[in-house]
Design an enzyme around this catalytic site. Structure first.
Site, short mmCIF file in Angstrom:
data_model
loop_
_atom_site.label_atom_id
_atom_site.label_comp_id
_atom_site.label_asym_id
_atom_site.label_seq_id
_atom_site.Cartn_x
_atom_site.Cartn_y
_atom_site.Cartn_z
N ASN A 234 1.53 18.15 -3.16
CA ASN A 234 1.09 19.02 -4.26
C ASN A 234 0.27 20.19 -3.77
O ASN A 234 -0.39 20.11 -2.73
CB ASN A 234 0.29 18.21 -5.29
CG ASN A 234 -1.15 18.05 -4.88
OD1 ASN A 234 -2.00 18.87 -5.18
ND2 ASN A 234 -1.46 16.96 -4.15
N ASN B 7 -15.70 16.08 -3.47
CA ASN B 7 -14.35 16.32 -2.99
C ASN B 7 -14.40 17.26 -1.80
O ASN B 7 -14.47 18.46 -1.95
CB ASN B 7 -13.51 16.89 -4.13
CG ASN B 7 -12.09 17.21 -3.71
OD1 ASN B 7 -11.76 17.13 -2.54
ND2 ASN B 7 -11.26 17.58 -4.67
N CYS C 209 -9.61 18.57 -0.65
CA CYS C 209 -8.47 19.35 -1.13
C CYS C 209 -8.01 20.31 -0.04
O CYS C 209 -8.76 21.18 0.40
CB CYS C 209 -8.88 20.10 -2.40
SG CYS C 209 -7.51 20.95 -3.15
N ASN D 117 -8.03 11.74 1.16
CA ASN D 117 -7.42 12.73 0.30
C ASN D 117 -6.03 13.04 0.87
O ASN D 117 -5.54 12.31 1.73
CB ASN D 117 -8.30 13.99 0.24
CG ASN D 117 -8.16 14.70 -1.11
OD1 ASN D 117 -7.04 14.97 -1.54
ND2 ASN D 117 -9.27 14.99 -1.75
N CYS E 137 23.64 -14.54 10.94
CA CYS E 137 24.06 -13.23 11.44
C CYS E 137 25.33 -12.74 10.73
O CYS E 137 26.27 -13.50 10.53
CB CYS E 137 24.32 -13.34 12.94
SG CYS E 137 24.93 -11.81 13.66
N CYS F 299 10.00 -6.71 22.69
CA CYS F 299 9.49 -5.52 21.99
C CYS F 299 9.71 -5.59 20.48
O CYS F 299 9.09 -4.87 19.72
CB CYS F 299 10.12 -4.26 22.54
SG CYS F 299 11.83 -3.97 22.00
N CYS G 125 14.91 -5.25 17.79
CA CYS G 125 16.05 -5.89 17.12
C CYS G 125 15.59 -6.58 15.84
O CYS G 125 16.23 -6.49 14.80
CB CYS G 125 16.72 -6.89 18.05
SG CYS G 125 15.57 -8.12 18.71
N CYS H 110 17.12 -5.63 12.08
CA CYS H 110 18.03 -6.61 11.47
C CYS H 110 17.93 -6.58 9.94
O CYS H 110 16.84 -6.70 9.38
CB CYS H 110 17.71 -8.01 11.97
SG CYS H 110 18.79 -9.26 11.23
C1 LIG Z 1 -1.17 16.22 -7.96
C2 LIG Z 1 -2.39 15.76 -7.25
C3 LIG Z 1 -3.62 16.32 -7.55
C4 LIG Z 1 -4.77 15.88 -6.91
N1 LIG Z 1 -5.96 16.43 -7.24
C5 LIG Z 1 -7.09 15.96 -6.66
C6 LIG Z 1 -8.35 16.44 -7.06
O1 LIG Z 1 -8.48 17.26 -7.95
N2 LIG Z 1 -9.43 15.94 -6.45
C7 LIG Z 1 -9.35 14.99 -5.47
O2 LIG Z 1 -10.37 14.55 -4.96
N3 LIG Z 1 -8.16 14.53 -5.08
C8 LIG Z 1 -7.02 14.97 -5.65
N4 LIG Z 1 -5.82 14.45 -5.29
C9 LIG Z 1 -5.76 13.42 -4.25
C10 LIG Z 1 -5.76 12.02 -4.84
O3 LIG Z 1 -6.97 11.74 -5.51
C11 LIG Z 1 -5.56 10.96 -3.74
O4 LIG Z 1 -6.61 11.06 -2.82
C12 LIG Z 1 -4.25 11.11 -3.02
O5 LIG Z 1 -3.25 11.47 -3.92
C13 LIG Z 1 -3.84 9.84 -2.29
O6 LIG Z 1 -3.63 8.75 -3.16
P1 LIG Z 1 -2.17 8.29 -3.67
O7 LIG Z 1 -1.34 8.05 -2.46
O8 LIG Z 1 -2.43 7.08 -4.49
O9 LIG Z 1 -1.62 9.41 -4.48
C14 LIG Z 1 -4.67 14.89 -5.92
C15 LIG Z 1 -3.44 14.32 -5.63
C16 LIG Z 1 -2.30 14.72 -6.28
C17 LIG Z 1 -0.99 14.08 -5.95
#
Ligand SMILES: Cc1cc2nc3c(=O)[nH]c(=O)nc-3n(C[C@H](O)[C@H](O)[C@H](O)COP(=O)(O)O)c2cc1C
Ligand SMILES: Cc1cc2nc3c(=O)[nH]c(=O)nc-3n(C[C@H](O)[C@H](O)[C@H](O)COP(=O)(O)OP(=O)(O)OC[C@H]3O[C@@H](n4cnc5c(N)ncnc54)[C@H](O)[C@@H]3O)c2cc1C
Ligand code: SF4
Ligand code: SF4
Lengths: 436, 449
Positions: free
Chosen positions: A73, A132, A135, A200, A342, A381, A384, A388
């Site tokens: 996003n 936050n 972002c 995040n 198998c 390792c 396989c 499978c």
């Molecule tokens: C569309 C979208 C908008 C988001 N907006 C925010 C936000 O405003 N503030 C924030 O802290 N995280 C935001 N996130 C991050 C989510 O809070 C979260 O950390 C991240 O999506 C991982 O979690 P998930 O795998 O369950 O989606 C956003 C994620 C998505 C997908």
């Protein structure tokens, strides 16, 4: 009786499942609906500076017919004014006193601006604040979000501005877009945060449209990296959570986030130390109703394992985490094929032949081409076993030679240094380890 | 009987009656469960008469919460194992699955349901429901088929003291005595009976209400009565020769087959089944699987009017059953024992009140088919004489009339559900009726007090 209630950095909720700060926690309508269906808490969609979104803002990866294994996003923080959000937070908390309501904040990097928003947030009666610092797009270009999370000094400084006025717990939400996640976590600790939320979203480009040659999603022909979330990011998140959890310099409660879709995922985050877990993409895909299975599935699993509280197993798997140098070099397994199961797809054969150590033969048997492992050559390792397609057809069976465990670090103390190939070979030979 | 078909080896019997829809293993169940889209407000759920929250129970299989999955299923349907194996899913849940719209194979809902419920029984029926405390009231249930069992289970959890009266040796109704053994074993039905008993329901077998004890006596002992008596045997054909040896009723024949003592069930080499409903198909395929060489279905209308489901028809054709459409029996021929069947050719006329075209015999079209056994399967008739003991009981088109919300009959103390009100539908309808009736009874007894 199973008790799912938790206390994460002083924030209590009847179960560990919180909505992550994201579109599902954008409004009182949504958060109240989620609470009605059983969610334990919600981190409100981040509020702060005035923003404006582009219209299309999501991209997704589908895999083998499964939709949205990853979601990208370029959405910004809440595009509704601070006043509206604070008012709705106040109302929601009043209606749901037993649930955790946490405000997520992101404002300009100025001390007085932070002081002001923190005070106004506390007045809502909410249970905690999440900062936050994660972002990865848009906000970071304006010096916020991951622009803070990627610089530990800023991280410590802003956290301190918040904690010096906050009377409620403060969680710092980290960006994974950094070399070593422990540094911003330590910085948050330095700024007196009460807990860490992670992760995040991860910087990604979802793909290119091969007809238009534009990015997906394309905003009128242009685009850029977005933040990646959903099932695909879970392993990355688990690693980061565990790193923060075992770092003695951090030692703070954790709210785990990243790819949680099922109770199993949640249990794994808790086993690696998380006190609460947050969910975004899975709710965006299926709705709040997934809480039913999250709660019930986790409770049923706990009952089966005779665990009564979340604390009974929180962090239980951290003891397994260690450095490579501490792993037992003499732990030996070899692959074994259950011929009755198998189906002769021979994927194991070609994987081993071209991608591993050439220890599977194809033997014609009753008119079929049956793969057979040459166990003395098998290095164990497990490739396989991984390819499978039939459950329990290939198994890895333990074949230690009976000697006591020895790790690389111990071995280095025993063998003459500097290490030579010759002395290493001798050690391997002694234990019947054939490298080919 | 003339010309008994030779008995088969026990291996052959087992083979002929193996389940046509075998259980999923874990891998298969997980793959299939993950294929489900987890639709919201899903059409499959609406198509199930008990409205099981299908997408939720399937999602729980996908996450490995099988116990939770079983709970979701049982919350809506107490007869979930029989239903999983015997429901005509093509015309119910699976027929409504959105995958059909995409032109793809629908989710195998029945088999997934079975996966969860098998797990539940294999794990010793872990307790999932907390009964409300006893409320001091008592309900009598007449008939231990799916309708009666579902009603009893629900009432017991609502705090009622419940006794089921069942005339037969074994409880379960047609789930135990009727459903084709290649769909399920009667032992599956008995597992469901055990579950219902675990809620404190008392089941009195070999008690025919009206014979062993009177209906009046029974009614006196309880605050309300649930009638779940199903239907009776096939009516007579009213043709000569009906009482020859070798003529039998489909239900009696089937009952012997479901108890799995196949070796002791005699079947002729050449068998004619009269009628073309689902029961007729079952009787025909079962006769064939018991070793009959030639089995034919005699039906007076055409393929189009045939009441049997398409998949039942397909099954019969695959079993090599021969269909004589537009054919009606006029006489069973024989000297003590059945030797043949005289039939007449029919033609279709105008639609009747139900919209089904009437059939008329064509003069001088008689012909004879040599057969050794005749199985009558022209529908079941209601137990009218028994029901006539209840004053003011209103009927509608030969079925007991009920208020479809509460399942209350025109006599306020009596509620009814299952085949006796719908004239013979499916197990899942009976299960839905029973549960609904329990709430109707609860409302009645508590609003009245
Ligand atoms: C569309 C979208 C908008 C988001 N907006 C925010 C936000 O405003 N503030 C924030 O802290 N995280 C935001 N996130 C991050 C989510 O809070 C979260 O950390 C991240 O999506 C991982 O979690 P998930 O795998 O369950 O989606 C956003 C994620 C998505 C997908
Ligand atoms: C041969 C056959 C095959 C079928 N196959 C399927 C199938 O594959 N799938 C499906 O969904 N449905 C099938 N059905 C339909 C299904 O079995 C019925 O719709 C369902 O069993 C009806 O349930 P019920 O509880 O109303 O009645 P029943 O199951 O008929 O139960 C009524 C019970 O009441 C008892 N009883 C009656 N009178 C008295 C009395 N006076 N005192 C005490 N006890 C009494 C009877 O002995 C019986 O046990 C089949 C039906 C038949 C006949
Ligand atoms: S009870 Fe029958 S109709 Fe309902 S979901 Fe199950 S199999 Fe389908
Ligand atoms: S309609 Fe089909 S895909 Fe949708 S929930 Fe029902 S079974 Fe799953």
């Amino acid at each position: 009786m199973i008790d799912l209630s938790i206390n994460c950095a002083g924030i209590r909720s009847p179960n560990p499942f919180w909505l992550a700060s994201a579109p599902p926690s954008n409004s009182a309508y949504q958060v109240c609906k989620a609470f009605e269906q059983g969610w334990g808490g919600a981190v409100w969609k981040t509020i702060g500076e005035p923003v404006m979104n582009t219209v299309n803002r999501y991209g997704a990866i589908d895999y083998n017919g499964q939709k949205i294994i990853g979601l990208n996003n370029i959405e910004l923080i809440s595009d509704r004014p601070i006043e509206v959000n604070l008012k709705e937070i106040t109302e929601t908390k009043k209606l749901w006193p037993d649930r955790a309501v946490i405000a997520s904040l992101m404002v300009e990097s100025k001390r007085d601006v932070w002081h002001d928003i923190v005070k106004r947030t506390i007045d809502t009666g909410c249970d905690g604040i999440e900062l936050n610092y994660g972002c990865p797009h848009g906000m970071s270009e304006r010096g916020m979000g991951s622009a803070v999370g990627q610089v530990p000094e800023y991280c410590a400084m802003i956290t301190e501005w918040v904690t010096e006025v906050s009377t409620i717990p403060v969680l710092v939400k980290l960006t994974p877009n950094i070399g070593d996640i422990r540094f911003p976590a330590r910085a948050a600790k330095k700024g007196k945060a009460h807990g860490i939320s992670l992760i995040n979203t991860i910087n990604t480009i979802m793909g290119i449209d091969l007809d238009t040659l534009e990015l997906k999603p394309s905003v009128d022909g242009k685009g850029g990296h977005g933040g990646y979330a959903g099932p695909a990011v879970k392993p990355i998140a688990l690693n980061m959570v565990s790193q923060v959890a075992i770092d003695p310099e951090v030692n703070l409660p954790i709210s785990g986030i990243g790819g949680i879709s099922t109770w199993r995922d949640a249990a794994e985050f808790i086993l690696l130390g998380a006190s609460s877990v947050q969910v975004c993409t899975a709710v965006m895909h299926y709705g709040f109703r997934i809480i039913n299975d999250l709660v019930e599935g986790l409770s049923n699993w706990m009952e089966e394992k005779r665990l009564q509280t979340i604390e009974d197993f929180r962090g239980k798997s951290l003891r397994c985490i260690t450095d490579f140098g501490n792993l037992n070099l003499l732990y030996k397994t070899v692959a074994e094929i259950d011929e009755a199961k198998c189906i002769q797809c021979n994927l194991c054969y070609i994987a081993c032949e071209d991608g591993a150590h050439q220890c599977i033969d194809i033997i014609p048997h009753n008119g079929k081409n049956q793969p057979k492992i040459r166990q003395p050559d098998c290095v164990g390792c497990a490739l396989c076993f991984l390819v499978c397609p039939v459950d329990n057809c290939i198994s890895m069976v333990r074949k230690d030679d009976g000697s006591e465990a020895i790790t690389w670090n111990e071995l280095m103390r025993q063998l003459p240094q500097p290490l030579t190939w010759e002395s290493l070979r001798q050690f391997q030979k002694k234990h019947g380890i054939e490298i080919h | 009987m003339n010309n008994l078909a030779p008995k088969l080896t026990s291996e052959q019997y087992e083979n002929n009656f193996t389940e046509i829809h075998p259980a999923f293993n874990q891998n298969q169940a997980t793959v299939e469960a993950n294929r489900c889209l987890y639709c919201f407000d899903s059409p499959c759920m609406k198509a199930c008469p008990t409205h099981i929250d299908i997408s939720t129970f399937i999602k729980k299989i996908a996450t490995g919460n099988i116990k939770g999955s079983a709970k979701t299923i049982l919350e809506s349907n107490w007869i979930a194992l029989t239903c999983a194996k015997a429901c005509p899913v093509d015309v119910l849940c699976e027929g409504a699955c959105v995958y059909n719209e995409r032109g793809e194979k629908p989710i195998e809902i029945g088999r997934l349901q079975r996966y969860a419920i098998d797990w539940y029984f294999e794990h010793g029926m872990p307790s999932l429901f907390t009964p409300t405390p006893k409320n001091g009231k008592s309900v009598g249930v007449i008939g231990a088929g799916p309708a009666g069992l579902a009603c009893a289970a629900e009432l017991a959890l609502l705090g009622y003291d419940v006794t089921i009266y069942e005339g037969k040796d074994l409880p379960g109704g047609l789930d135990t005595m009727g459903i084709a053994p290649y769909k399920m074993s009667y032992m599956d039905s008995l597992k469901e009976v055990k579950l219902v008993e675990s809620f404190g329901v008392k089941i009195k077998t070999r008690v025919w209400v009206g014979t062993t004890i009177t209906l009046a006596e029974t009614a006196q002992m309880h605050d309300a009565i649930f009638l779940s008596i199903g239907l009776g045997n096939s009516p007579d054909l009213n043709i000569p020769g009906e009482h020859l040896e070798g003529v039998c009723d489909a239900l009696e024949f089937i009952e012997n087959v479901t108890t799995r003592n196949w070796n002791s069930v005699d079947v002729g080499k050449r068998v004619a089944v009269i009628g073309a409903g689902n029961t007729a198909i079952d009787a025909a395929t079962e006769a064939k699987r018991l070793g009959a060489e030639q089995v034919m279905i005699i039906y007076r209308r055409s393929e189009e009017e045939m009441p049997a489901y398409e998949f039942e028809y397909d099954l019969a054709k695959r079993d090599g059953i021969v269909f004589h459409f537009l054919t009606a029996p006029s006489r069973i021929i024989g000297n003590g024992q059945v030797e043949g069947l005289e039939c007449v050719k029919m033609k279709l006329g105008m639609p009747d009140v139900k919209g089904r075209r009437t059939s008329h015999s064509i003069p001088n079209s008689e012909f004879r088919i040599p057969v050794d056994m005749v199985i009558k399967s022209i529908g079941q008739k209601p137990a009218e004489s028994f029901l006539s003991q209840i004053s003011n009981l209103k009927f509608e088109r030969g079925k007991i009339w009920v208020n479809t919300e509460t399942m209350q009959t025109s006599h306020p103390k009596y509620f009814a559900g299952g085949d006796c009100i719908n004239g013979g539908k499916e197990v899942v309808n009976a299960a839905a009726d029973g549960k609904r009736a329990a709430h109707g009874i609860d409302e009645y007894l508590f609003s009245r007090k």
